[in-house]
Design an enzyme around this catalytic site. Structure first.
Site, mmCIF file in Angstrom:
data_model
loop_
_atom_site.group_PDB
_atom_site.id
_atom_site.type_symbol
_atom_site.label_atom_id
_atom_site.label_comp_id
_atom_site.label_asym_id
_atom_site.label_seq_id
_atom_site.Cartn_x
_atom_site.Cartn_y
_atom_site.Cartn_z
ATOM 1 N N CYS A 52 0.804 -1.231 0.000
ATOM 2 C CA CYS A 52 0.000 0.000 0.000
ATOM 3 C C CYS A 52 0.834 1.278 0.000
ATOM 4 O O CYS A 52 0.303 2.358 -0.241
ATOM 5 C CB CYS A 52 -0.953 -0.003 1.184
ATOM 6 N N HIS A 55 -3.348 7.251 2.738
ATOM 7 C CA HIS A 55 -3.776 5.964 2.178
ATOM 8 C C HIS A 55 -5.113 5.589 2.805
ATOM 9 O O HIS A 55 -5.336 5.816 3.998
ATOM 10 C CB HIS A 55 -2.715 4.908 2.494
ATOM 11 N N ASN A 89 -10.295 0.138 -0.170
ATOM 12 C CA ASN A 89 -8.828 0.173 -0.232
ATOM 13 C C ASN A 89 -8.384 -0.347 -1.599
ATOM 14 O O ASN A 89 -8.450 -1.544 -1.857
ATOM 15 C CB ASN A 89 -8.260 -0.690 0.899
#
Ligand code: UT7
Length: 330
Positions: free
Chosen positions: A116, A255, A285
């Site tokens: 990520c 994020h 996500n």
């Protein structure tokens, strides 16, 4: 090349059309809309449907629009850095396939895998190519087709992820652009978040497929705690070492893994809610896609000189923060 900065001069996102809602997930696994929204902040996510489609297809569409809106010809691009954990294929790099599909005939390219945090790592790498004077027009793409590695029978992970991403153009700028970066990692964290099979240690076989080892494995609460502490730490650190007060920050661009993680980072920086880019409720996500998707959605609200703090945490473990001054008004 003196003191040139690397500035984002355009951004374009892409999300697939299909919307996977919490209501639909309630029909697939033992979960509830209430659990998903209160524990994660996610209401829906996008899924890339259709045979034979991968991150390169989403990226090629976004790059075509990015070039159109920045009035740059495809052959002017020097380099494409592609952040993804769901490459089209194990090899070659999705950057190469994407460059071909987008007509970037003069660009070399490679992939970055830092889970990520990958798009932040890729942006940091691109910054150094610009500052050194080696390259002038770089595209930094972050796209994932997370639905390809999600087990839609595992309620602990299938509610979290979505498909999509975004790409930015990075060019030299005399003043605005990336001012500071902090990139960190701790490889001992790999055990808590990974995909067990499909790599060279455990190549795919009938057994690995039967045992569902080619899906995401995550120890959620462990990852949660590490994400809160490390993302909060570097976001505050980059603020402090650049002597930025909360008032001077236009936006935190975090994020998007969990609204509760984002909130903890925000509070540690003493920022009000309206100074945080949040779209997790719409896209979930998307791993490497989350930060460029935020920049794309907020692009028209941003002004030259706006101070942004980008920060991420992901598998590896990897984490980092970037302080940049936005370079244009659209
Ligand atoms: O982006 C890269 C890095 N990834 C992250 O940052 C993700 C970090 N982790 C998280 O966001 C959170 O840990 C999750 C959202 C994954 C899970 O939230 P949590 O509050 O940490 O829940 P938990 O894993 O501790 O599970 C609590 C309970 C468990 O039930 P029991 O054992 O207490 O009976 C789970 O089985 O919630 C249960 N649960 C669910 N219940 C309904 C887990 N998933 C679900 C679900 N629906 N979808």
């Amino acid at each position: 090349m003196g003191n040139l900065k690397a500035a984002i001069t355009g951004v374009q996102g892409f999300v697939p059309e299909y919307v996977l809602t919490n209501a639909e997930l309630e029909q697939m696994v033992d979960t509830t809309e209430e659990w998903i929204v209160t524990r994660t902040g996610i209401k829906e996510r996008r899924i890339l449907k259709g045979e034979g489609k991968g991150p390169s297809d989403m990226a090629a569409l976004a790059i075509a629009k990015l070039l159109e809106k920045t009035q740059i010809q495809p052959e002017e691009i020097d380099l494409l850095i592609f952040a993804t954990v769901t490459p089209d294929m194990v090899f070659p790099a999705t950057a190469n396939v994407t460059a071909y599909k987008a007509g970037l005939i003069n660009a070399f390219g490679f992939d970055v895998n830092a889970a990520c945090s990958g798009w932040l790592y890729a942006l940091d790498a691109a910054k150094n190519y610009i500052e050194s004077g080696a390259h002038q027009k770089i595209i930094v793409a972050g796209f994932d087709k997370m639905s390809s590695i999600v087990d839609y029978e595992d309620r602990a992970t299938c509610v979290l992820f979505g498909d999509g991403g975004g790409a930015v153009l990075l060019e030299p700028h005399a003043e605005f652009g990336i001012q500071d970066t902090i990139m960190e990692s701790d490889g001992s964290g790999w055990v808590h978040l990974h995909q067990k099979a499909g790599g060279s240690v455990l190549p795919p076989s009938h057994e690995t497929v039967d045992q569902k080892l080619h899906y995401i494995y995550q120890e959620g609460s462990h990852v949660f705690k590490a994400a809160v502490s490390q993302m909060a730490k570097v976001s505050k650190e980059i603020m402090d070492r650049n002597r930025l007060s909360a008032d001077e920050i236009a936006y935190l661009v975090p994020h998007q893994a969990n609204l509760r993680i984002i909130d903890a980072v925000r509070r540690n920086m003493s920022l009000p809610e309206e100074k945080v880019m949040i779209n997790i409720h719409k896209f979930g996500n998307t791993t490497n896609g989350t930060i460029p998707l935020c920049l794309w959605e907020w692009e028209e609200k941003l002004n030259p000189g706006d101070n942004l703090i980008l920060s991420a945490f992901g598998g590896g473990f990897t984490w980092g923060a970037i302080y940049l001054k936005w370079a244009y008004h659209r």
